[in-house]
Design an enzyme around this catalytic site. Structure first.
Site, mmCIF file in Angstrom:
data_model
loop_
_atom_site.group_PDB
_atom_site.id
_atom_site.type_symbol
_atom_site.label_atom_id
_atom_site.label_comp_id
_atom_site.label_asym_id
_atom_site.label_seq_id
_atom_site.Cartn_x
_atom_site.Cartn_y
_atom_site.Cartn_z
ATOM 1 N N ASP A 89 0.783 -1.230 0.000
ATOM 2 C CA ASP A 89 0.000 0.000 0.000
ATOM 3 C C ASP A 89 0.819 1.287 0.000
ATOM 4 O OD1 ASP A 89 -2.404 1.351 -0.061
ATOM 5 O OD2 ASP A 89 -2.579 1.457 2.111
ATOM 6 N N PRO A 90 1.931 1.353 -0.711
ATOM 7 C CA PRO A 90 2.589 2.659 -0.812
ATOM 8 C C PRO A 90 1.909 3.486 -1.903
ATOM 9 C CG PRO A 90 3.852 1.091 -2.028
ATOM 10 C CD PRO A 90 2.698 0.328 -1.402
#
Length: 199
Positions: A89-90
């Site tokens: 989830d960057p």
């Protein structure tokens, strides 16, 4: 829970949160954590202080947070081998992060937050797994084996497999009487002794 069944596995990514737990953990809890790491039921992935954003982040910040996380590991958990990078989830991905992970000895990485059109294209071409190497690297000395998780990020129907109408039937938050349902017309059913084989 992991100590009750040797088949259970779990991965942990961000050392900042592990450090919060570690600071209040008892001696027995710390010993159990080390045991689970040693028997490979618990795996630390990436080992950074955080799961840093990548798209617009300076490489020094990426490296700094990796160093801080790995120092926590060395100082508290000993010399454990980290094999896998995990970035589900960057905001964006960067070849710099792939380069840094390869440079610290990671063998492979899994990524998730890729635009769904790109995922569909990669899936169609059977290229959800690839060697991510630097554009300037003609000898593949920087390549790290990379897997793109194939489904949408945050929606249960798209996380368990290729057919969302089946996955949705096991999203129990969508049972009758709730404010969300399965758009494919087959809602989840409570699992009982009578229907467990069919389900």
């Amino acid at each position: 829970m992991l100590d009750t069944n040797s088949k259970y596995k779990f991965v942990w990514a961000e050392m900042s949160f592990l450090s919060l737990w570690w600071d209040q953990a008892s001696s027995d809890q710390r010993t159990l954590l080390k045991k689970l790491l040693n028997n490979k039921q618990l795996e630390i992935v990436t080992g950074g202080w955080v799961m840093n954003d990548e798209a617009n982040t300076h490489y020094f910040a990426m490296l700094d947070q990796l160093i801080e996380g790995h120092q926590f590991i060395e100082n508290n958990l000993g010399n454990i081998s980290l094999q896998s990078g995990w970035a589900n989830d960057p905001f964006g991905y960067s070849p710099t992060m792939a380069y840094l992970l390869h440079g610290i000895g990671m063998q492979h990485m899994a990524i998730q937050r890729v635009h769904y059109h790109i995922k569909k294209s990669l899936a169609k071409e059977k290229q959800l797994e690839f060697m991510w190497q630097q554009t300037w690297d003609r000898k593949n000395s920087t390549g790290i084996f990379t897997h793109v998780l194939p489904f949408y990020s945050y929606d249960i129907p798209h996380t368990c497999g290729p057919d969302p109408k089946i996955c949705c039937q096991f999203d129990f938050k969508r049972m009758a009487g709730t404010d969300v349902s399965c758009p494919w017309g087959i809602n989840p059913a409570q699992i009982t002794n009578g229907n467990v084989r069919e389900r």
